[in-house]
Scaffold this motif. Structure first.
Motif, PDB file in Angstrom:
ATOM      1  N   SER A  34       6.758 -16.667 -83.152  1.00 54.43           N
ATOM      2  CA  SER A  34       5.603 -16.933 -82.295  1.00 54.43           C
ATOM      3  C   SER A  34       4.658 -15.746 -82.248  1.00 54.43           C
ATOM      4  O   SER A  34       3.442 -15.915 -82.262  1.00 54.43           O
ATOM      5  CB  SER A  34       6.063 -17.308 -80.881  1.00 54.43           C
ATOM      6  OG  SER A  34       6.733 -18.551 -80.920  1.00 54.43           O
ATOM      7  N   THR A  82      14.929 -29.000 -77.571  1.00 50.40           N
ATOM      8  CA  THR A  82      15.141 -29.564 -78.902  1.00 50.40           C
ATOM      9  C   THR A  82      15.869 -30.908 -78.878  1.00 50.40           C
ATOM     10  O   THR A  82      16.041 -31.524 -79.925  1.00 50.40           O
ATOM     11  CB  THR A  82      15.927 -28.566 -79.776  1.00 50.40           C
ATOM     12  OG1 THR A  82      17.177 -28.266 -79.140  1.00 50.40           O
ATOM     13  CG2 THR A  82      15.134 -27.293 -79.993  1.00 50.40           C
ATOM     14  N   LYS A  86      11.246 -33.043 -80.592  1.00 49.26           N
ATOM     15  CA  LYS A  86       9.825 -32.700 -80.502  1.00 49.26           C
ATOM     16  C   LYS A  86       9.690 -31.545 -79.517  1.00 49.26           C
ATOM     17  O   LYS A  86      10.028 -31.682 -78.354  1.00 49.26           O
ATOM     18  CB  LYS A  86       9.017 -33.907 -80.020  1.00 49.26           C
ATOM     19  CG  LYS A  86       7.541 -33.676 -80.032  1.00 49.26           C
ATOM     20  CD  LYS A  86       6.782 -34.927 -79.652  1.00 49.26           C
ATOM     21  CE  LYS A  86       5.301 -34.627 -79.689  1.00 49.26           C
ATOM     22  NZ  LYS A  86       4.514 -35.663 -79.095  1.00 49.26           N
ATOM     23  N   LEU A  87       9.183 -30.435 -79.995  1.00 48.51           N
ATOM     24  CA  LEU A  87       9.173 -29.228 -79.170  1.00 48.51           C
ATOM     25  C   LEU A  87       7.972 -29.089 -78.254  1.00 48.51           C
ATOM     26  O   LEU A  87       8.053 -28.451 -77.222  1.00 48.51           O
ATOM     27  CB  LEU A  87       9.257 -27.988 -80.062  1.00 48.51           C
ATOM     28  CG  LEU A  87      10.531 -27.862 -80.889  1.00 48.51           C
ATOM     29  CD1 LEU A  87      10.453 -26.645 -81.785  1.00 48.51           C
ATOM     30  CD2 LEU A  87      11.743 -27.785 -79.992  1.00 48.51           C
ATOM     31  N   ASP A  88       6.825 -29.632 -78.612  1.00 45.32           N
ATOM     32  CA  ASP A  88       5.591 -29.314 -77.888  1.00 45.32           C
ATOM     33  C   ASP A  88       5.485 -29.922 -76.498  1.00 45.32           C
ATOM     34  O   ASP A  88       4.657 -29.510 -75.702  1.00 45.32           O
ATOM     35  CB  ASP A  88       4.369 -29.705 -78.711  1.00 45.32           C
ATOM     36  CG  ASP A  88       4.217 -31.213 -78.856  1.00 45.32           C
ATOM     37  OD1 ASP A  88       5.061 -31.977 -78.352  1.00 45.32           O
ATOM     38  OD2 ASP A  88       3.238 -31.628 -79.491  1.00 45.32           O
ATOM     39  N   SER A  92      -1.167 -29.063 -74.723  1.00 48.13           N
ATOM     40  CA  SER A  92      -2.342 -28.631 -75.483  1.00 48.13           C
ATOM     41  C   SER A  92      -3.060 -27.563 -74.680  1.00 48.13           C
ATOM     42  O   SER A  92      -3.217 -27.698 -73.473  1.00 48.13           O
ATOM     43  CB  SER A  92      -3.324 -29.792 -75.701  1.00 48.13           C
ATOM     44  OG  SER A  92      -2.777 -30.750 -76.552  1.00 48.13           O
ATOM     45  N   HIS A 129      -1.627 -25.666 -84.693  1.00 50.49           N
ATOM     46  CA  HIS A 129      -0.328 -25.886 -84.063  1.00 50.49           C
ATOM     47  C   HIS A 129       0.487 -24.618 -84.237  1.00 50.49           C
ATOM     48  O   HIS A 129       0.560 -24.073 -85.341  1.00 50.49           O
ATOM     49  CB  HIS A 129       0.406 -27.076 -84.688  1.00 50.49           C
ATOM     50  CG  HIS A 129      -0.142 -28.383 -84.235  1.00 50.49           C
ATOM     51  ND1 HIS A 129      -1.162 -29.026 -84.901  1.00 50.49           N
ATOM     52  CD2 HIS A 129       0.157 -29.149 -83.166  1.00 50.49           C
ATOM     53  CE1 HIS A 129      -1.457 -30.144 -84.267  1.00 50.49           C
ATOM     54  NE2 HIS A 129      -0.681 -30.243 -83.209  1.00 50.49           N
ATOM     55  N   ASP A 130       1.081 -24.155 -83.144  1.00 56.99           N
ATOM     56  CA  ASP A 130       1.896 -22.948 -83.237  1.00 56.99           C
ATOM     57  C   ASP A 130       3.274 -23.312 -83.798  1.00 56.99           C
ATOM     58  O   ASP A 130       3.549 -24.491 -84.046  1.00 56.99           O
ATOM     59  CB  ASP A 130       1.945 -22.219 -81.892  1.00 56.99           C
ATOM     60  CG  ASP A 130       2.981 -22.741 -80.926  1.00 56.99           C
ATOM     61  OD1 ASP A 130       3.590 -23.800 -81.166  1.00 56.99           O
ATOM     62  OD2 ASP A 130       3.193 -22.075 -79.896  1.00 56.99           O
ATOM     63  N   ASP A 132       6.094 -23.749 -82.560  1.00 50.50           N
ATOM     64  CA  ASP A 132       6.859 -24.697 -81.757  1.00 50.50           C
ATOM     65  C   ASP A 132       6.128 -26.022 -81.558  1.00 50.50           C
ATOM     66  O   ASP A 132       6.562 -26.864 -80.778  1.00 50.50           O
ATOM     67  CB  ASP A 132       7.215 -24.075 -80.403  1.00 50.50           C
ATOM     68  CG  ASP A 132       8.286 -23.009 -80.560  1.00 50.50           C
ATOM     69  OD1 ASP A 132       9.380 -23.352 -81.040  1.00 50.50           O
ATOM     70  OD2 ASP A 132       8.025 -21.841 -80.231  1.00 50.50           O
ATOM     71  N   GLY A 133       5.017 -26.214 -82.248  1.00 53.97           N
ATOM     72  CA  GLY A 133       4.305 -27.478 -82.194  1.00 53.97           C
ATOM     73  C   GLY A 133       3.271 -27.598 -81.094  1.00 53.97           C
ATOM     74  O   GLY A 133       2.637 -28.648 -80.959  1.00 53.97           O
ATOM     75  N   TYR A 134       3.071 -26.553 -80.288  1.00 56.20           N
ATOM     76  CA  TYR A 134       2.041 -26.610 -79.251  1.00 56.20           C
ATOM     77  C   TYR A 134       0.667 -26.717 -79.902  1.00 56.20           C
ATOM     78  O   TYR A 134       0.383 -26.046 -80.894  1.00 56.20           O
ATOM     79  CB  TYR A 134       2.083 -25.375 -78.354  1.00 56.20           C
ATOM     80  CG  TYR A 134       3.333 -25.248 -77.522  1.00 56.20           C
ATOM     81  CD1 TYR A 134       3.577 -26.105 -76.457  1.00 56.20           C
ATOM     82  CD2 TYR A 134       4.267 -24.249 -77.789  1.00 56.20           C
ATOM     83  CE1 TYR A 134       4.720 -25.986 -75.688  1.00 56.20           C
ATOM     84  CE2 TYR A 134       5.419 -24.123 -77.020  1.00 56.20           C
ATOM     85  CZ  TYR A 134       5.642 -24.992 -75.973  1.00 56.20           C
ATOM     86  OH  TYR A 134       6.783 -24.874 -75.209  1.00 56.20           O
ATOM     87  N   SER A 135      -0.196 -27.568 -79.341  1.00 57.01           N
ATOM     88  CA  SER A 135      -1.561 -27.719 -79.838  1.00 57.01           C
ATOM     89  C   SER A 135      -2.436 -26.635 -79.223  1.00 57.01           C
ATOM     90  O   SER A 135      -2.531 -26.531 -78.003  1.00 57.01           O
ATOM     91  CB  SER A 135      -2.119 -29.094 -79.453  1.00 57.01           C
ATOM     92  OG  SER A 135      -1.401 -30.108 -80.099  1.00 57.01           O
TER      93      SER A 135
END
Length: 155
Positions: A34, A82, A86-88, A92, A129-130, A132-135
């Motif tokens: 990250s 986990t 889906k991690l996010d 957003s 997208h980072d 971990d899937g965060y927008s």
């Protein structure tokens, strides 16, 4: 109770004078990965950190006047994050910028891939997208027509 013994009444400060900012905390699965994205890729600066046992577990980062916190998810939290694959968790983040395209170009030069910027709601929108899937979105005002792509103006 006499008036001298009664506590003085105080008028609380209006909430608009009290609340200064809102800072998101993102739980991450791999702090080093990250940090590579946010610090090395996007240019955030770590301004505070928590290092129990010499390992970075939490940090406060800033990019301009915007702030973001990262925290390493420990085993019980990591398992919950986990469990559904889906991690996010639908998260957003939108950063309002003077020049979102400058962020896009810098990130691209540093190897951070994102979709091509386009105009939406009177803003250039840079979407990433980072790990971990965060927008993560960077936006800046424009008067170009909706859905204009960056490639259309850089011909």
């Amino acid at each position: 109770m006499s008036q001298a013994e009664q506590p003085a009444e105080t008028t609380p400060a209006p909430l608009t004078d009290n609340v200064k900012s809102c800072v998101a905390l993102l739980m991450v699965t791999d702090m080093e990965r990250s940090l590579a994205f946010y610090v090395d890729g996007l240019g955030f600066k770590i301004t505070n950190r928590w290092l129990p046992d010499g390992h970075l577990r939490w940090c406060w980062m800033q990019l301009g006047t915007a702030a973001l916190m990262l925290q390493q998810a420990m085993p019980p939290t990591l398992e919950k994050m986990t469990a559904n694959g889906k991690l996010d968790n639908g998260m957003s983040l939108y950063f309002q910028c003077e020049d979102a395209l400058a962020i896009y170009r810098r990130a691209k030069d540093r190897g951070v891939a994102g979709r091509e910027p386009q105009v939406g709601n009177f803003n250039w929108e840079v979407s990433l997208h980072d790990p971990d899937g965060y927008s993560i979105h960077f936006c800046s005002p424009t008067d170009l027509p909706e859905e204009t792509l960056l490639s259309e103006i850089e011909k």
